[in-house]
Design an enzyme around this catalytic site. Structure first.
Site, PDB file in Angstrom:
ATOM      1  N   ARG A  24      -9.925  -6.271   1.479  1.00 32.70           N
ATOM      2  CA  ARG A  24     -10.132  -4.861   1.127  1.00 32.70           C
ATOM      3  C   ARG A  24     -10.637  -4.770  -0.313  1.00 32.70           C
ATOM      4  O   ARG A  24      -9.912  -5.161  -1.237  1.00 32.70           O
ATOM      5  CB  ARG A  24      -8.822  -4.063   1.231  1.00 32.70           C
ATOM      6  N   GLU A  39     -10.557  -2.653  -2.555  1.00 28.54           N
ATOM      7  CA  GLU A  39      -9.976  -1.430  -3.106  1.00 28.54           C
ATOM      8  C   GLU A  39      -9.854  -1.585  -4.609  1.00 28.54           C
ATOM      9  O   GLU A  39      -9.138  -2.460  -5.080  1.00 28.54           O
ATOM     10  CB  GLU A  39      -8.592  -1.170  -2.496  1.00 28.54           C
ATOM     11  N   ARG A  79       1.240  -1.745  -4.434  1.00 31.84           N
ATOM     12  CA  ARG A  79       1.329  -2.128  -3.014  1.00 31.84           C
ATOM     13  C   ARG A  79       0.015  -2.564  -2.388  1.00 31.84           C
ATOM     14  O   ARG A  79      -0.043  -2.838  -1.200  1.00 31.84           O
ATOM     15  CB  ARG A  79       1.981  -1.008  -2.218  1.00 31.84           C
ATOM     16  N   HIS A  80      -1.077  -2.613  -3.179  1.00 30.03           N
ATOM     17  CA  HIS A  80      -2.376  -3.011  -2.621  1.00 30.03           C
ATOM     18  C   HIS A  80      -2.879  -4.327  -3.204  1.00 30.03           C
ATOM     19  O   HIS A  80      -2.857  -4.512  -4.413  1.00 30.03           O
ATOM     20  CB  HIS A  80      -3.429  -1.923  -2.895  1.00 30.03           C
ATOM     21  N   GLU A 126       5.018   2.591   3.931  1.00 26.66           N
ATOM     22  CA  GLU A 126       4.332   2.119   5.137  1.00 26.66           C
ATOM     23  C   GLU A 126       4.245   0.590   5.201  1.00 26.66           C
ATOM     24  O   GLU A 126       3.816  -0.056   4.259  1.00 26.66           O
ATOM     25  CB  GLU A 126       2.913   2.709   5.138  1.00 26.66           C
ATOM     26  N   SER A 172       0.557   0.199  10.741  1.00 27.29           N
ATOM     27  CA  SER A 172      -0.190   1.355  11.204  1.00 27.29           C
ATOM     28  C   SER A 172      -0.792   0.996  12.566  1.00 27.29           C
ATOM     29  O   SER A 172      -1.264  -0.125  12.746  1.00 27.29           O
ATOM     30  CB  SER A 172      -1.302   1.593  10.180  1.00 27.29           C
ATOM     31  N   ARG A 194       3.213  -6.887   2.342  1.00 26.95           N
ATOM     32  CA  ARG A 194       3.819  -5.547   2.243  1.00 26.95           C
ATOM     33  C   ARG A 194       5.234  -5.573   2.829  1.00 26.95           C
ATOM     34  O   ARG A 194       6.172  -5.015   2.238  1.00 26.95           O
ATOM     35  CB  ARG A 194       2.918  -4.573   2.990  1.00 26.95           C
TER      36      ARG A 194
HETATM   37  P1  ATP Z   1      -2.313   2.305   2.797  1.00 24.29           P
HETATM   38  O1  ATP Z   1      -2.237   3.726   3.302  1.00 24.29           O
HETATM   39  O2  ATP Z   1      -0.996   1.753   2.381  1.00 24.29           O
HETATM   40  O3  ATP Z   1      -3.420   2.073   1.803  1.00 24.29           O
HETATM   41  P2  ATP Z   1      -3.913   1.700   5.090  1.00 24.29           P
HETATM   42  O4  ATP Z   1      -3.704   2.992   5.781  1.00 24.29           O
HETATM   43  O5  ATP Z   1      -5.205   1.403   4.424  1.00 24.29           O
HETATM   44  O6  ATP Z   1      -2.706   1.424   4.051  1.00 24.29           O
HETATM   45  P3  ATP Z   1      -4.218  -0.005   7.358  1.00 24.29           P
HETATM   46  O7  ATP Z   1      -5.656  -0.159   7.099  1.00 24.29           O
HETATM   47  O8  ATP Z   1      -3.810   0.794   8.506  1.00 24.29           O
HETATM   48  O9  ATP Z   1      -3.506   0.539   6.064  1.00 24.29           O
HETATM   49  O10 ATP Z   1      -3.546  -1.453   7.363  1.00 24.29           O
HETATM   50  C1  ATP Z   1      -2.425  -1.804   8.140  1.00 24.29           C
HETATM   51  C2  ATP Z   1      -1.323  -2.385   7.274  1.00 24.29           C
HETATM   52  O11 ATP Z   1      -1.844  -3.370   6.393  1.00 24.29           O
HETATM   53  C3  ATP Z   1      -0.642  -1.378   6.360  1.00 24.29           C
HETATM   54  O12 ATP Z   1       0.385  -0.724   7.028  1.00 24.29           O
HETATM   55  C4  ATP Z   1      -0.100  -2.282   5.257  1.00 24.29           C
HETATM   56  O13 ATP Z   1       1.102  -2.938   5.685  1.00 24.29           O
HETATM   57  C5  ATP Z   1      -1.159  -3.344   5.141  1.00 24.29           C
HETATM   58  N1  ATP Z   1      -2.122  -3.083   4.069  1.00 24.29           N
HETATM   59  C6  ATP Z   1      -3.166  -2.215   4.087  1.00 24.29           C
HETATM   60  N2  ATP Z   1      -3.885  -2.264   2.962  1.00 24.29           N
HETATM   61  C7  ATP Z   1      -3.278  -3.209   2.185  1.00 24.29           C
HETATM   62  C8  ATP Z   1      -3.573  -3.750   0.888  1.00 24.29           C
HETATM   63  N3  ATP Z   1      -4.628  -3.354   0.191  1.00 24.29           N
HETATM   64  N4  ATP Z   1      -2.748  -4.720   0.406  1.00 24.29           N
HETATM   65  C9  ATP Z   1      -1.681  -5.157   1.113  1.00 24.29           C
HETATM   66  N5  ATP Z   1      -1.372  -4.700   2.350  1.00 24.29           N
HETATM   67  C10 ATP Z   1      -2.153  -3.732   2.883  1.00 24.29           C
END
Ligand code: ATP
Length: 308
Positions: free
Chosen positions: A80, A82, A88-89, A231, A234, A282
């Site tokens: 990602r 981001e 948490r990311h 979270e 998902s 996470r």
């Molecule tokens: P968030 O709302 O926390 O940014 P997201 O909605 O982008 O997450 P999903 O794309 O649905 O999350 O990813 C599924 C799972 O992967 C999340 O529930 C979380 O546990 C994990 N996750 C998502 N993005 C990240 C990240 N950048 N770093 C670590 N774990 C992540």
């Protein structure tokens, strides 16, 4: 000790899913440039054309279902791009993904997820007590409290709980982090659970492949799983009907062409199916009550860090 516990979560995830009839798959992480799109992808050169590092195995695990693999999971890297620096990311994390055909209702997937997380939580405390004690000396945390049967909060109920507590959530949008935490407290008070499922998210907050609720298409058959208001997972029932899928892609103003192979797969009599994606780091960071997800990663990748 934290890395031993990270390995334990992975092991327990696999154990539970094998016991529930899943098989492990491995999907490519180098994917065509346009297929997932969006701002959060890392782009790379692929012999003169543009490729991306996969943001999830989403389309591939669904194509596995369309080829009759029935119940699949994958443990693999997720990328990602981001730019946000949060606790948490990460820019690269380990995804624990699953996808399954369903017979009657996507609740079947919620039951699988609940059973799997119960297996992880229970066995962490029983089989990895020594490592947990070492970590808890430095970072205090209590075992996650969970209900015997899945604790499912419908979106509308969650919104009412927040409103009754004086909050003003966006009832047809997504939840802010602060509202998620507040709801976590309210659920803990009302149901005595730290682990719960928020179900029936509004359509505006979910991706194009999410199945709308049959009784009201402002909502979807989708869910997030939380530990103490944060979270960890998902998921959703996916659209398996090609015509509805095309309609939803158009509604999100996305081009059809890059998704052509995926749509073709859905045309091959794909059964109704649902699944979920979980972030390993996470889960570890939240289960152990660490202050930062980076502490649950051996070599964290974030916008300011790519080595060692
Ligand atoms: P968030 O709302 O926390 O940014 P997201 O909605 O982008 O997450 P999903 O794309 O649905 O999350 O990813 C599924 C799972 O992967 C999340 O529930 C979380 O546990 C994990 N996750 C998502 N993005 C990240 C990240 N950048 N770093 C670590 N774990 C992540």
């Amino acid at each position: 000790a934290i890395m031993r516990l990270q390995s334990a979560v992975c092991q327990l995830f696999r154990e539970s899913l094998y016991a529930q009839g899943f098989m492990e798959i491995h999907s490519p992480k180098l994917i065509p440039g346009e297929s997932e799109g969006g701002a959060e992808v890392f782009r790379t050169d692929y012999f003169g054309t543009m490729a991306c590092l996969a943001q999830s195995p989403q389309l591939y695990k669904q194509m596995a279902i369309s080829s009759d693999l029935h119940r699949v999971f994958e443990v693999g890297p997720v990328f990602r791009a981001e730019k946000s620096n949060t606790r948490r990311h990460l820019c690269e994390f380990t995804g624990l993904d699953l996808e399954m055909a369903i017979n009657e209702h996507y609740d079947e997937t919620l039951v699988v997820l609940h059973k799997m997380f119960k297996h992880i939580f229970t066995n962490m405390e029983e089989r990895f007590a020594k490592e947990l004690a070492v970590v808890r000396e430095q970072y205090a945390s209590a075992p996650v409290r969970f209900t015997e049967e899945p604790c499912i909060i419908h979106w509308d109920e969650g919104m009412t709980m927040l409103q009754e507590a004086g909050e003003t959530p966006d009832v047809l949008g997504d939840l802010s982090g602060a509202h998620e935490l507040k709801l976590g407290e309210l659920v803990a008070d009302k149901y005595g659970a730290d682990f719960y499922i928020l179900d029936r998210y509004p359509a505006a907050a979910r991706p194009f492949y999410t199945m709308p609720c049959p009784d009201d298409d402002r909502y979807t058959n989708s869910y997030d799983l939380f530990i103490r208001g944060q979270e960890i997972c998902s998921g959703a029932q996916r659209v398996h009907e090609p015509e509805l899928l095309k309609k939803q892609i158009a509604a999100k103003e996305m081009p059809l062409e890059p998704l052509a192979d995926y749509i073709t797969a859905m045309e091959h009599a794909t059964p109704p199916h649902a699944g979920a994606g979980i972030g390993l780091e996470r889960v570890v960071f939240l289960y152990l009550g660490l202050d930062n997800v980076r502490k649950a990663s051996m070599f964290p990748r974030d916008p300011n860090r790519i080595s060692p």
